[in-house]
Scaffold this motif. Sequence first.
Motif, PDB file in Angstrom:
ATOM      1  N   GLN B 161       3.336  13.917  -0.542  1.00  0.00           N
ATOM      2  CA  GLN B 161       3.197  12.702   0.262  1.00  0.00           C
ATOM      3  C   GLN B 161       2.513  12.998   1.584  1.00  0.00           C
ATOM      4  O   GLN B 161       2.670  14.081   2.137  1.00  0.00           O
ATOM      5  N   ARG B 171       6.781   6.641   7.391  1.00  0.00           N
ATOM      6  CA  ARG B 171       6.074   5.807   6.418  1.00  0.00           C
ATOM      7  C   ARG B 171       5.114   6.625   5.580  1.00  0.00           C
ATOM      8  O   ARG B 171       4.448   7.510   6.083  1.00  0.00           O
ATOM      9  N   ILE B 172       5.043   6.253   4.316  1.00  0.00           N
ATOM     10  CA  ILE B 172       4.188   6.989   3.387  1.00  0.00           C
ATOM     11  C   ILE B 172       2.797   6.376   3.388  1.00  0.00           C
ATOM     12  O   ILE B 172       2.611   5.218   3.067  1.00  0.00           O
ATOM     13  N   PHE B 173       1.809   7.174   3.770  1.00  0.00           N
ATOM     14  CA  PHE B 173       0.446   6.678   3.816  1.00  0.00           C
ATOM     15  C   PHE B 173      -0.319   6.970   2.550  1.00  0.00           C
ATOM     16  O   PHE B 173      -1.194   6.230   2.144  1.00  0.00           O
ATOM     17  N   GLY B 174       0.035   8.098   1.962  1.00  0.00           N
ATOM     18  CA  GLY B 174      -0.664   8.463   0.726  1.00  0.00           C
ATOM     19  C   GLY B 174       0.298   9.304  -0.086  1.00  0.00           C
ATOM     20  O   GLY B 174       1.178   9.960   0.469  1.00  0.00           O
ATOM     21  N   GLU B 175       0.154   9.251  -1.403  1.00  0.00           N
ATOM     22  CA  GLU B 175       1.051  10.051  -2.238  1.00  0.00           C
ATOM     23  C   GLU B 175       0.432  10.287  -3.608  1.00  0.00           C
ATOM     24  O   GLU B 175      -0.620   9.735  -3.925  1.00  0.00           O
ATOM     25  N   THR B 366      11.190   8.308   1.031  1.00  0.00           N
ATOM     26  CA  THR B 366      11.204   8.756   2.422  1.00  0.00           C
ATOM     27  C   THR B 366      11.298   7.578   3.389  1.00  0.00           C
ATOM     28  O   THR B 366      11.988   7.645   4.416  1.00  0.00           O
TER      29      THR B 366
END
Lengths: 262, 376, 185
Positions: B161, B171-175, B366
Motif C-alpha cells: 500500500q 489514507r490509502i492512495f495506492g495499493e 489501514t
Amino acid sequence: MTDHIIQQVQVHLPNIPLEVVSQGAEALVFQTSVHPYYSKPCLPHQDKFIIKFRPRKPYRHPKIDAAITKNRTIGEVKFMAKLTKLGIKAPSVILADFPNGIIWMEYLGKKLPNGDVSSLKNWLWYYEKVLADESLCLGSEVQQACINVGLLIGKLHLNDMIHGDLTSSNILLEDSEPVLIDFGLSSYSGMAEDKAVDLYVLERAMLSTHSKYSDHYVKWLLQGYEQIHGSKEFRSGGKKLVETLRKLDEVRLRGRKRSMLG
Amino acid sequence: MTVDLDQYAKPGKGYYLALGLEGSANKLGVGIIKHHLGQLSSTNRAEVLSNVRDTYITPPGEGFLPRDTARHHRNWVVRIIKKALVEGNVRGTDLDCICFTQGPGMGAPLQSVVIAARTLSQLWNLPLVGVNHCIGHIEMGREITGAHNPVVLYVSGGNTQVIAYSDQRYRIFGETLDIAIGNCLDRFARTLMIPNEPAPGYNIEQMAKKGKHLVSLPYTVKGMDLSMSGILANIDQIAKDLFGKAKQVKNKQLIDEETGEPITSEDLCFSLQEVLFSMLVEITERALAHVNSNQVLIVGGVGSNERLQEMMKLMIQDRKNGQIYATDERFCIDNGIMIAHAGLLSYRTGQTNDLWNTVCTQRFRTDEVFIKWRDD
Amino acid sequence: MTYQEVKLPQFPETPVFVSLFTGVSEDTLNTIKTELVAANKDYDFCFLNTNHVISLEHLYHSLYKSVLNHKNGTMRAKTLHTEIIFNLSPINNIMDALRRFGVDPECPDVIAIKVTDEPFEEVYKHLRKIVGAEAVEINDRVLEGLINVPKVKKIYKLNDAKLDEQHLQQLLTRLAIGACILRGN
C-alpha cells in the motif's frame, strides 16, 4: 530539478521556446508559441501550443524506462485521437515523438480576468474566492457548466473509456463548453466499478478543492451524467447508469476500490 | 501535535510500559516498549526494552500454511514472551497494557496469538489493546526514523500500500489490486526452489545482485494502483520453460538478445525485482505529487531490500528536499515492538479493547483506524 | 507565385518546393509513373494525387516527419521523396502508400514536391516541361475542392467518426494527422 529536465527536452526540440505550465509525477507540460511545421494550423489557437514531455526516470532500468515512456506516450495519443473521432472534446494532437515521450497538442482554454487559465477549478475559484459571490457560484451559469461536464463524462463512460484522473484541474472550459485534458492515466473499460471509481475520484476532488459548494456542483454533474445516459444515442444507457450508480454507492462506503486481503 | 497523551497515566508513574504480540504471518514477535510521559519527540524517544522474534521457516519450494504457522506460534509464544520479559528486565505486572495484532493477517495464526494476549491480560489484570498490523509498521517507522509526516510505502508478504496521513486517518492512495509484492517474490522463490532461510525475499535479492540481463515482463501500474499476478504468472512460465523438470517440456534456452548469453535464474530474479520495484516507486511518486510531499518512509519486510531503497532514493533525489526513510530488519520485518508502540499510543488516548471486543479479523483496512493520537 | 517555398522552423537549411498542377493528361501521368519506377533522375520529385491530401497542414505534417526522419537516419522509405508519400498514409506499408497517394493516372490533379538546394525557378521550369502545364496556386480552399471525401474517409477509417460538415476540412485534417501519427501502433 526542473532545469535539467528542460535541458533534456530541449535537445529534441531545438530552437523551440518553452515555458513550463505544470509539472506532474510523470510529465512536464510546456507552452510554446511555435508550431512545429505549419504557421496556420486548423486550430482555434494559432499562436499557442502545448508540449507534453515524459522525461527519463533514473530509477528505472533503461530498457524498462524506454518501453514505458514510449508506450505511455502512444497510449495517450491513441486515447486522444479516439476521443476526437467520437466527437468528445479533447485536445487535438499536432505531432508526436514516441521514443522521446513528446506530444505536441493544441492549446485550449481562455484567460480568466485574474490571469489564470480557464480550468473548471480556476473558474469556480474565481467566483468563490476572488469575486466571493454566492449567487454566481450557485447561479445558472455554473449549474449549466457542471451539467455539461456531467454530460461529457457520461459520454466518455458510455464509450467504455475511463479518464483515470478526474479533477477540476483536468477539465478546461472553452466558452462554457467543457474539454477533458490529461490522459496519462486513462484506460478502456466497460466495468461499472471502473466508471464508479472515475466518478468517485472527481467527487472527492471537488470536495477537497471546492468544499463550500461542492454538494451543489456534484449534484449538477451527476444530473448531466444521468441525462446523457438517457439519450437515444446510446443503447442500454439506462441499465449502465443504474449499475454505475450502484457501484458508486459501494465505492463511497468502502472509501477505496477494493477491500484488503490481509 | 497537541493531543494530551497523559490523560490515562497512572499517578506517581513517570512512564508507560507495553507488551506487544505479533503473529499475523509466519513471524512471531514479542516486544516491550517504554514511553516516558509527555509528547514523543526527538528529545523524548520511545525506548525499546526488548524485541524478540522467531520465524516459522518451511523447506524450499513450500509456503507456510495457516494451520502449521498457528502451531508454530502456539509452540513458541510462551518462550518468546518469557525471553522478552527477561531481556527487558520487566515483570508482567509492571506493564500498563497488553497489545496484540487484531488484523489483518492469516486467521489461525492471529487467533493463536490473541489467545496468548487474552491469557496474559487476565493473568496480570491488564487491559488489552487491539492493533492494526499496518498501523504498527507505520508508527514504528515514524518513531525510529523521526520522519514526521512522510508518504508511507508499506510492502510486505501480505500487504502493498501507499499511504498518506490526513485528518486522523492513514489514507490509502495506492495499493495492489491482487497479490502483495512479498507474496509475489515468495511464490517465485518457490518456483525456483530457493531456500526460505532466512527469508525467500532476501535470497531472491542476493541472486538478483548477480543478475544482469533484463527479461521482458509486463508492466502493470493502473493509475494509482498496481497489479502483480500477471507478472508472476509470466515469470513462472519462463522459469518453468527454462528449468522445468517435466518430461514433456524440452529445456528451452532463453538467450539475451544483445549479448547472446543464456538467461539464468539470477537474471530472472533481477528482472522481477526491476519491474516490481519500478512500479512501486512510480505509484509512490504519484502519491507524493498528489499530496505535495517530498518524504518517503518504507516499512514492511520488503522494505529491507537494498535495491528498492536505492531506486526510491534515486526518485526522491529529483524532488526538492527529497528524503527517504527506512528502518533495519529489526523493525521493518514483522515484530512485536511495533505492536507495543502503536498499541501504547492507542492506550494513552484511552482506547482499549474489552475482552469481548478482541476478535481477530483477516481483513482490516489501514484507513479504518481512527488515529486519535495525532491532530495535525 | 505559383509554387511554394516551405521552410520548416526546425530545418531552415532544408527548403522544400511545393506546387500544384491541375488538369494534367492521363498520358503525361502514365509517363511520370513509368519514369519514377525507372528512377529516372529527371523525375526526382515527390508526386501526389490530390484525392487524399486534405489540407496544407496535412501535407506539411508529412514534410516535417520526413525531413526529421531523414536527418535522424530513421526513414522507412528509400528516398526522402518516397518517405513524404509514406508519411501521409495511416497504413504501415510503403508500397500501399505509393499506390494510394502517389501519382494516379486517373486523377488529373497532382502535387509535385522537391527537397532541394537548386534554385526554385529552375526546378519549376523543369517541372513545367515534364508536366506540360502551368502550376496553380496551392492553398486550403483549392485542396478542399480537390479531395475525394469518401476515399479519405475510407483510408483513414473515418466512416464512423462524428463529422461536422461545417468544418469538414479542419476535422478531417485533425483525424488524418492523428491516424498518421499512430501508424503502426
